[in-house]
Scaffold this active site. Structure first.
Site, PDB file in Angstrom:
ATOM      1  N   SER A 179      43.096  -3.513 -42.578  1.00 48.29           N
ATOM      2  CA  SER A 179      42.000  -3.959 -41.273  1.00 48.29           C
ATOM      3  C   SER A 179      40.957  -4.672 -41.648  1.00 48.29           C
ATOM      4  O   SER A 179      41.126  -5.631 -42.234  1.00 48.29           O
ATOM      5  CB  SER A 179      42.066  -2.461 -40.817  1.00 48.29           C
ATOM      6  OG  SER A 179      40.913  -2.590 -39.467  1.00 48.29           O
ATOM      7  N   TYR A 231      39.077 -10.694 -32.702  1.00 46.83           N
ATOM      8  CA  TYR A 231      39.682 -10.455 -34.028  1.00 46.83           C
ATOM      9  C   TYR A 231      39.129  -8.992 -34.195  1.00 46.83           C
ATOM     10  O   TYR A 231      40.277  -8.283 -34.377  1.00 46.83           O
ATOM     11  CB  TYR A 231      38.903 -11.280 -34.903  1.00 46.83           C
ATOM     12  CG  TYR A 231      39.213 -10.774 -36.380  1.00 46.83           C
ATOM     13  CD1 TYR A 231      40.344 -11.080 -36.894  1.00 46.83           C
ATOM     14  CD2 TYR A 231      38.453 -10.035 -37.131  1.00 46.83           C
ATOM     15  CE1 TYR A 231      40.955 -10.769 -38.019  1.00 46.83           C
ATOM     16  CE2 TYR A 231      38.680  -9.552 -38.530  1.00 46.83           C
ATOM     17  CZ  TYR A 231      40.018  -9.839 -38.901  1.00 46.83           C
ATOM     18  OH  TYR A 231      40.100  -9.697 -40.346  1.00 46.83           O
ATOM     19  N   LYS A 251      41.850  -5.641 -34.688  1.00 45.09           N
ATOM     20  CA  LYS A 251      41.785  -4.681 -35.665  1.00 45.09           C
ATOM     21  C   LYS A 251      41.279  -3.171 -35.291  1.00 45.09           C
ATOM     22  O   LYS A 251      41.997  -2.094 -35.896  1.00 45.09           O
ATOM     23  CB  LYS A 251      40.854  -5.080 -36.823  1.00 45.09           C
ATOM     24  CG  LYS A 251      41.198  -6.318 -37.406  1.00 45.09           C
ATOM     25  CD  LYS A 251      42.553  -6.174 -38.300  1.00 45.09           C
ATOM     26  CE  LYS A 251      42.547  -7.392 -39.084  1.00 45.09           C
ATOM     27  NZ  LYS A 251      43.995  -7.429 -39.881  1.00 45.09           N
TER      28      LYS A 251
END
Length: 272
Positions: free
Chosen positions: A128, A142, A146
């Site tokens: 992650s 982004y 994650k």
């Protein structure tokens, strides 16, 4: 000796993890979009894998089992970055990063989990980011990918533990890889109103690239150590900067929880 299956294996964290696993006497299936960049050896099997292609994921896992008979450690490392304000990201850019970072991980998991379940053993290591625990301007999409990986990985942890399979989420901070290079990091269009927030982030990263505090070789060692622990953690941060950011987020959440504590239970039914 363990059999490793590493995605995104030709560069960055992936290449370092492959090297460390091999150095410890393991056999490694190195899955990459361009496997010809990897040298085949007795202990290293390069396989073609674009994680957004579910058929390729199934074929890569089948090749791994055919070659080595089992899979012990799976490292979901393949991913892509996107720098830009949430509003600046086009639909195409947003879908592309989710296809790789979220649906790509799911593709690999669907291919490999039947193998681990049949064995009643295995390690699933999810790469992650500290951005998967706390969002910052410029990294919204982004971070969203994650956050998604961390959400289903927590659920997987509970689902797979009774079957003898461990899940660990790894949250790196800033490491000295090629992640911020033009070849790796995708960028969204720029809106002037975000110049003080996302614009400042863009500038700081340009100045910071290849001067990040994290050592990817040490990170690879830490990840290899995790795979050898009898009781690995669900979540671990790599890098002092990651620890600082997680601590700040925990403090912030606790402060808001206490501030609004009277409001939260007030929405329950009176007979609850």
């Amino acid at each position: 000796m363990s059999i490793w299956f590493v995605t995104g294996a030709s560069r960055g964290f992936g290449a370092g993890i492959v090297a460390e696993a091999l150095a410890r006497g393991n056999q490694v299936v190195a899955a990459a979009r361009r496997p010809d960049e990897l040298q085949r050896s007795e202990n290293l099997l390069p396989v073609a894998l674009d994680v957004t292609d579910e058929d390729q994921a199934q074929a890569a896992v089948a090749a791994a089992v055919k070659e080595f008979g089992r899979i012990d450690v799976v490292v979901n490392n393949a991913g892509r970055g996107l720098l830009g304000a949430v509003e600046e990201a086009s639909d195409q850019a947003a879908r592309a990063i989710f296809d790789t970072n979220v649906f790509g991980v799911l593709n690999v998991q669907r291919a490999v989990l039947p193998v681990l379940r049949a064995q009643r053993s295995g390690r699933l290591i999810q790469l992650s980011s500290v951005g998967g625990f706390t969002g910052t301007p410029g990294w919204g999409l982004y971070s969203a990918t994650k956050f998604a990986v961390e959400g289903f990985s927590e659920a997987l942890h509970g689902e797979l533990a009774p079957l003898g399979i461990h899940v660990t989420i790894v949250e790196p901070g800033l490491f000295r890889t090629d992640f911020l290079d033009e070849s790796s990091l995708h960028r969204a269009g720029e809106i002037a109103d975000y110049s003080d927030t996302v614009g400042a982030m863009r500038q700081s990263l340009a100045d910071f690239n290849h001067a990040q505090p994290g050592d990817p070789v040490k990170a690879a060692r830490a990840i290899a150590d995790l795979a050898e622990l009898p009781d690995p953690p669900l979540r671990i941060q790599l890098g002092a900067d990651a620890v600082t950011r997680v601590e700040a987020k925990l403090d912030f959440v606790r402060t808001e929880l206490e501030r609004w504590r009277k409001v939260s239970p007030s929405t329950d039914h009176d007979d609850a």
